[in-house]
Design a protein around this motif. Structure first.
Motif, PDB file in Angstrom:
ATOM      1  N   LEU A   1      29.783  52.696  48.369  1.00  0.00           N
ATOM      2  CA  LEU A   1      28.359  52.613  48.684  1.00  0.00           C
ATOM      3  C   LEU A   1      28.095  51.317  49.432  1.00  0.00           C
ATOM      4  N   ASP A   2      27.192  51.358  50.390  1.00  0.00           N
ATOM      5  CA  ASP A   2      26.774  50.142  51.077  1.00  0.00           C
ATOM      6  C   ASP A   2      25.759  49.380  50.225  1.00  0.00           C
ATOM      7  N   LEU A   3      25.797  48.051  50.352  1.00  0.00           N
ATOM      8  CA  LEU A   3      24.842  47.184  49.675  1.00  0.00           C
ATOM      9  C   LEU A   3      23.807  46.699  50.686  1.00  0.00           C
ATOM     10  N   PRO A   4      22.590  46.419  50.238  1.00  0.00           N
ATOM     11  CA  PRO A   4      21.567  45.957  51.178  1.00  0.00           C
ATOM     12  C   PRO A   4      21.817  44.543  51.684  1.00  0.00           C
ATOM     13  N   ALA A   5      22.607  43.753  50.952  1.00  0.00           N
ATOM     14  CA  ALA A   5      22.894  42.373  51.353  1.00  0.00           C
ATOM     15  C   ALA A   5      24.242  41.986  50.761  1.00  0.00           C
ATOM     16  N   PRO A   6      24.954  41.058  51.395  1.00  0.00           N
ATOM     17  CA  PRO A   6      26.257  40.654  50.855  1.00  0.00           C
ATOM     18  C   PRO A   6      26.114  39.885  49.545  1.00  0.00           C
ATOM     19  N   VAL A   7      27.074  40.081  48.653  1.00  0.00           N
ATOM     20  CA  VAL A   7      27.154  39.312  47.414  1.00  0.00           C
ATOM     21  C   VAL A   7      28.577  38.770  47.304  1.00  0.00           C
ATOM     22  N   PRO A   8      28.812  37.756  46.478  1.00  0.00           N
ATOM     23  CA  PRO A   8      30.162  37.191  46.353  1.00  0.00           C
ATOM     24  C   PRO A   8      31.176  38.249  45.932  1.00  0.00           C
ATOM     25  N   ARG A   9      32.411  38.075  46.411  1.00  0.00           N
ATOM     26  CA  ARG A   9      33.463  39.037  46.100  1.00  0.00           C
ATOM     27  C   ARG A   9      33.785  39.006  44.607  1.00  0.00           C
ATOM     28  N   VAL A  10      33.865  40.193  44.019  1.00  0.00           N
ATOM     29  CA  VAL A  10      34.295  40.316  42.630  1.00  0.00           C
ATOM     30  C   VAL A  10      35.017  41.644  42.476  1.00  0.00           C
ATOM     31  N   GLN A  11      36.104  41.626  41.731  1.00  0.00           N
ATOM     32  CA  GLN A  11      36.864  42.846  41.461  1.00  0.00           C
ATOM     33  C   GLN A  11      37.059  42.968  39.955  1.00  0.00           C
ATOM     34  N   VAL A  12      36.771  44.140  39.432  1.00  0.00           N
ATOM     35  CA  VAL A  12      36.882  44.421  38.009  1.00  0.00           C
ATOM     36  C   VAL A  12      37.835  45.590  37.836  1.00  0.00           C
ATOM     37  N   THR A  13      38.927  45.373  37.107  1.00  0.00           N
ATOM     38  CA  THR A  13      39.922  46.428  36.895  1.00  0.00           C
ATOM     39  C   THR A  13      40.272  46.512  35.410  1.00  0.00           C
ATOM     40  N   PRO A  14      40.520  47.711  34.903  1.00  0.00           N
ATOM     41  CA  PRO A  14      40.923  47.829  33.495  1.00  0.00           C
ATOM     42  C   PRO A  14      42.217  47.063  33.236  1.00  0.00           C
ATOM     43  N   ARG A  15      42.275  46.408  32.102  1.00  0.00           N
ATOM     44  CA  ARG A  15      43.492  45.681  31.749  1.00  0.00           C
ATOM     45  C   ARG A  15      44.611  46.662  31.416  1.00  0.00           C
ATOM     46  N   THR A  16      45.834  46.263  31.751  1.00  0.00           N
ATOM     47  CA  THR A  16      47.030  47.039  31.429  1.00  0.00           C
ATOM     48  C   THR A  16      48.022  46.111  30.737  1.00  0.00           C
ATOM     49  N   PRO A  17      49.080  46.673  30.117  1.00  0.00           N
ATOM     50  CA  PRO A  17      50.076  45.796  29.478  1.00  0.00           C
ATOM     51  C   PRO A  17      50.811  44.899  30.466  1.00  0.00           C
ATOM     52  N   VAL A  18      50.792  45.257  31.750  1.00  0.00           N
ATOM     53  CA  VAL A  18      51.507  44.464  32.754  1.00  0.00           C
ATOM     54  C   VAL A  18      50.609  43.312  33.201  1.00  0.00           C
ATOM     55  N   PRO A  19      51.028  42.056  33.011  1.00  0.00           N
ATOM     56  CA  PRO A  19      50.186  40.927  33.424  1.00  0.00           C
ATOM     57  C   PRO A  19      50.084  40.850  34.943  1.00  0.00           C
ATOM     58  N   LEU A  20      48.918  40.462  35.442  1.00  0.00           N
ATOM     59  CA  LEU A  20      48.692  40.343  36.874  1.00  0.00           C
ATOM     60  C   LEU A  20      49.025  38.932  37.346  1.00  0.00           C
ATOM     61  N   ALA A  21      49.286  38.825  38.651  1.00  0.00           N
ATOM     62  CA  ALA A  21      49.673  37.536  39.211  1.00  0.00           C
ATOM     63  C   ALA A  21      48.531  36.531  39.105  1.00  0.00           C
ATOM     64  N   ARG A  22      47.302  36.990  39.329  1.00  0.00           N
ATOM     65  CA  ARG A  22      46.148  36.096  39.244  1.00  0.00           C
ATOM     66  C   ARG A  22      45.580  36.139  37.829  1.00  0.00           C
ATOM     67  N   PRO A  23      45.300  34.960  37.248  1.00  0.00           N
ATOM     68  CA  PRO A  23      44.864  34.943  35.848  1.00  0.00           C
ATOM     69  C   PRO A  23      43.495  35.559  35.618  1.00  0.00           C
ATOM     70  N   GLY A  24      42.625  35.554  36.611  1.00  0.00           N
ATOM     71  CA  GLY A  24      41.299  36.112  36.438  1.00  0.00           C
ATOM     72  C   GLY A  24      40.357  35.142  35.743  1.00  0.00           C
ATOM     73  N   VAL A  25      39.124  35.577  35.554  1.00  0.00           N
ATOM     74  CA  VAL A  25      38.115  34.745  34.909  1.00  0.00           C
ATOM     75  C   VAL A  25      37.578  35.488  33.694  1.00  0.00           C
ATOM     76  N   THR A  26      37.056  34.745  32.744  1.00  0.00           N
ATOM     77  CA  THR A  26      36.429  35.342  31.576  1.00  0.00           C
ATOM     78  C   THR A  26      34.926  35.120  31.664  1.00  0.00           C
ATOM     79  N   ILE A  27      34.174  36.046  31.082  1.00  0.00           N
ATOM     80  CA  ILE A  27      32.720  35.938  31.168  1.00  0.00           C
ATOM     81  C   ILE A  27      32.093  35.597  29.820  1.00  0.00           C
ATOM     82  N   GLY A  28      32.931  35.441  28.798  1.00  0.00           N
ATOM     83  CA  GLY A  28      32.403  35.024  27.506  1.00  0.00           C
ATOM     84  C   GLY A  28      32.013  36.148  26.579  1.00  0.00           C
TER      85      GLY A  28
END
Length: 212
Positions: A108-135
């Motif tokens: 879907l197109d957005l009406p205005a740009p927002v900062p890049r964010v990617q949300v993916t379900p966690r898996t047992p395989v650790p990802l290269a990037r540690p990611g951020v926590t939201i509390g």
């Protein structure tokens, strides 16, 4: 062939009922994939000693069953995506064959740009990037969050927690003025038409919260 023909006719009719355009193959795939840079279209670089061994060979991208139109007053694209990789050397002696992976994606197109964010379900395989926590431990335990602006992501995803936790965990990404979701298809792709509205509804809800 008959199954393929039925799927094609059903997808074409589905698009026509909504006043959307339909194309059996995506001729503008290069521009679209560049616009959507990231998973699942662009693989991260792997270290030479990474396990499993890196597969050496060309990637080819193919879009099919491309539907374009308007959904809840936003420009939408739904398509099947195939990434083919020629195997030249995978560390186990396999050469010259192709591995194909299939996904179904909705945008879907957005009406205005927002900062890049990617949300993916966690898996047992650790990802290269540690990611951020939201509390919020419910979100942090269920999803991996990769964000260009962690402070903004913390605030935005905190507000989105009820939406993220409602129903199956789904991958999605904001890239510029687009929000994208994708899911793996187990074999040669065919869009599950009964899931299109649910996927776009979820994107529209997230987009509305992010751009409010």
């Amino acid at each position: 062939m008959n199954g393929f023909g039925r799927r094609l006719r059903a997808t074409r009719a589905f698009a026509a009922e909504r006043g959307w355009t339909f194309a059996a193959s995506g001729k503008e795939e290069g521009a679209l994939l560049d616009r959507l840079r990231g998973e699942p279209f662009h693989l991260p670089e792997r270290a030479p000693d990474a396990f499993p061994y890196p597969v050496l060979g060309r990637h080819r991208h193919r879009l099919s069953d491309v539907m374009r139109g308007v959904y809840r007053d936003r420009s939408a694209i739904v398509f099947a995506y195939t990434r083919e990789q020629e195997i030249l050397d995978d560390g186990f002696g396999r050469r010259g064959r192709e591995n194909s992976r299939h996904w179904i994606a909705a945008l879907l197109d957005l009406p205005a740009p927002v900062p890049r964010v990617q949300v993916t379900p966690r898996t047992p395989v650790p990802l290269a990037r540690p990611g951020v926590t939201i509390g919020d431990p419910r979100v942090d335990e269920r999803f991996h969050v990769d964000a260009g602006d962690p402070v903004w992501a913390d605030r935005a995803l905190g507000d989105l927690a009820p939406v993220l936790l409602d129903g199956p965990a789904r991958a999605w990404r904001v890239s510029g003025t687009s929000i994208l979701t994708w899911t793996r298809a187990p074999s040669a792709p065919g869009i599950p038409l009964d899931q299109v509205d649910a996927a776009l509804d979820r994107l529209a809800t997230i987009a509305g919260r992010l751009t409010a």
